[in-house]
Design a protein around this motif. Structure first.
Motif: not given
Length: 649
Positions: A351-352, A376-378, A383-384, A392-393
């Protein structure tokens, strides 16, 4: 014609040397390790004109896995009367000092299969052993390291009457400290039948398929032993897997002029680190393997469950964690598209952008970035505050957590041992090592990073560089009152028939376990040929000060064990290798990735095409068939004449 094969948790690596060139191959590991070994061997041989080898050198985790998974044989223990519960009593140390719920591991021999020796009732003992259903027997008497005759006669009777393998303590670990000697002997007996079956099957497969004429196995201490010795002493191969890479790292340091190193082997399942002082790997003479004391020499590797396949998860408090569970080879990380859905360190690097999202790994594994993003989203990392889940976070978080685990491992083998990591270079290898090495080295203030050629199969390459080795130890007691025995002991020990038979003109190094009288631990020092008792005492004081921060020069000192490390030349020396001719175009365009300063476009280089003297300024990606190296902003990689990348900042 020599073939080195190392089995990892995700891939099985092969490196073949035909006297002129190296051929490398990589395939997925199999549940039955011998299948992956033969597959990797045949794959390597298909790339050469001659498809047969004289020798197959094997680094394996089969003994470690058998102990961790409790798949050893039904074992009985014979020891002195009144000491049958010693295996359970152990020492006063606790598994976790402040965790009252942490238990010691269950003994490998239950109470009903432990027998106290009565020399007047051997026949009754034999009947009890037969009735116990034991498949293997451990014999450990209190003073066998000084008087092995009784133990050996008993073992001969048991082996003859029951026809089962017998492990005896005076051959496994002939030193004082009855608990550690007994525990090591039990571990050896527990593993012996399975390791014998595995090595017999492997040897048969290797001969039947005309892969090689003979097989040798890596021992934990960083050398090779015959398949017969490995079958008799499986406790000596519990760290067979990581030892090859440590040997190769030391050889690389010699070639590049760096004597202080820390090896950093990041594979698919775990990361192994080891300190190398003055060109020689640090060696331990006792360690616990999953809680079981094992008094066998081994490279001082420290392992953490942070590899490319380590799974990221959230704990009950919502904190992001990485490992120790691994996705393994099957199903593997989510991006492998083999059915895996859990996010891993490899998914984070995809992903990076640090791993080519469209790349093809060993064994034809094609990467699938959307699956990595979904995994990764799961994790629901944002990020904020209030933002939607961000892959990504999550990727940045996974990398940060994994790198902190690995940095702590490096501190364990350096700062905790009285060594300053700032004096050392980090030797990075393993399929995932090059993606994280510079971040770790900079965090710890290290001098730089060395990334060797063939980094993804470096442990297999290390098998070719490993000497044939035999380790021997003997418990003794020498102090200032009997220092006349010092010289006689050295002469007698160096002339031991077991050493003479195995060295054949090779190198014999002697070492002493020394301590202040009454101390509960020892410090091991090297014997300098020709050195006398006062010289040994002086070196002990200096070594004790370095390790513990103090010395007591007026206190009496004693030797409690003498050790021999016997080595014969390896199959290959690094200087025998010719510099590889560049292949292909060095530049492969650019790729967008996330570096230290955020999203950027990085140059992509093809490592097999790089020539000595080439300098690469980060951010950059250096790709090879077996591993990828990430050079962050502010870092510079120079290509050494050996093909090694030396990264500084």
């Amino acid at each position: 014609m020599t073939l080195g094969i190392d089995v990892g948790g995700t891939f099985t690596d092969a490196v073949r040397w035909d006297g002129h060139q190296l051929v490398v191959a990589k395939t997925s590991s199999t549940e039955e390790q011998s299948q992956g070994v033969t597959a990797a061997a045949q794959l390597a041989q298909q790339q050469s004109d001659d498809g047969h080898d004289d020798l197959l050198l094997h680094g394996t985790t089969v003994a470690t896995n058998a102990l961790l998974e409790r798949r050893g044989a039904t074992t009985a223990l014979v020891t002195d009367r009144g000491f049958v519960d010693l295996i359970e009593i152990g020492r006063q140390d606790r598994p976790s000092l402040y965790d009252t719920f942490a238990d010691r591991p269950t003994p490998l021999v239950p109470r009903h299969r432990r027998f106290g020796l009565d020399v007047d009732a051997i026949d009754a003992l034999i009947r009890q052993l037969a009735a116990s259903g034991a498949e293997t027997v451990a014999v450990s008497l209190l003073y066998s390291y000084e008087r092995p005759e009784v133990e050996q006669r008993l073992a001969d009777v048991i082996a003859h009457e029951l026809e089962v393998p017998v492990s005896v303590s005076h051959q496994v670990a002939p030193e004082f400290r009855e608990f550690e000697r007994l525990s090591t002997t039990v571990v050896n007996a527990y593993l012996k039948p399975q390791i014998h079956r595995y090595l017999s099957q492997l040897s048969a497969a290797v001969h039947d398929r005309r892969i090689a004429d003979d097989v040798e196995v890596m021992r934990s201490s960083g050398g090779l032993m015959t398949i017969d010795d490995a079958s008799d002493l499986p406790a000596a191969m519990l760290l067979s897997g990581p030892a090859g890479g440590v040997v190769a790292a030391a050889a690389l340091g010699e070639m590049t002029g760096h004597r202080q190193l820390i090896s950093f082997d990041m594979g698919g399942t775990s990361t192994d680190v080891c300190r190398i002082d003055d060109g020689r790997p640090a060696v331990l003479y006792e360690r616990a393997v999953d809680g079981y004391a094992c008094r066998m020499p081994s490279v001082a590797v420290h392992t953490v469950g942070a590899g490319g396949g380590s799974v990221a998860w959230r704990d009950e408090g919502g904190a992001l964690r990485v490992g120790p569970v691994s996705a393994g080879a099957i199903p593997g990380p989510a991006c492998y598209d083999r059915g895996g859905t859990q996010p891993t360190v490899t998914d984070a690097n995809v992903v990076l952008g640090r791993i080519d999202p469209s790349g093809v790994l060993a064994d034809g594994v094609r990467l699938d970035r959307p699956r990595a993003v979904a995994a990764l989203t799961a994790l629901d990392v944002r990020a904020d505050a209030g933002a939607d889940p961000d892959a990504l976070a999550a990727a940045l978080g996974i990398v940060a957590v994994a790198e902190e685990h690995m940095a702590q491992a490096i501190r364990v083998v350096s700062l905790a041992e009285g060594a300053d990591p700032r004096d050392a270079m980090l030797v990075s290898f393993g399929g995932a090592g090059g993606l994280h090495a510079t971040a770790l080295a900079r965090q710890l203030g290290m001098a730089g990073v060395l990334v060797p050629p063939h980094a993804g199969v470096f442990s297999a390459f290390g098998l070719l560089l490993s000497p044939r080795r035999f380790d021997l130890a003997q418990g003794v007691r020498i102090d200032a009152t009997n220092d006349d025995d010092f010289g006689r002991l050295i002469d007698t020990f160096a002339g031991d028939p077991r050493i003479v038979a195995r060295t054949g003109g090779g190198i014999v190094r002697l070492r002493f376990d020394m301590r202040y009288v009454g101390q509960a631990h020892e410090t091991t020092i090297d014997h300098v040929p020709g050195g006398l008792w006062p010289d040994a005492v002086k070196r002990f004081h200096a070594a004790h000060h370095q390790r513990n921060g103090f010395e007591r020069p007026d206190d009496p000192v004693e030797i409690v064990a003498i050790r021999a490390e016997c080595e014969r030349p390896p199959a290959l020396r690094w200087r025998d290798l010719d510099t590889a001719a560049p292949v292909g175009e060095p530049r492969r365009g650019q790729r967008e990735l996330v570096a230290r300063d955020g999203v950027c476009r990085a140059d992509v280089w093809w490592r097999p095409a790089l020539t000595a003297g080439t300098q690469i300024v980060g951010p950059a990606i250096i790709e090879a068939p077996d591993a990828t190296v990430f050079i962050n902003s502010g870092e510079v990689a120079d290509v050494h004449h050996t093909g090694t990348l030396e990264v500084t900042w």
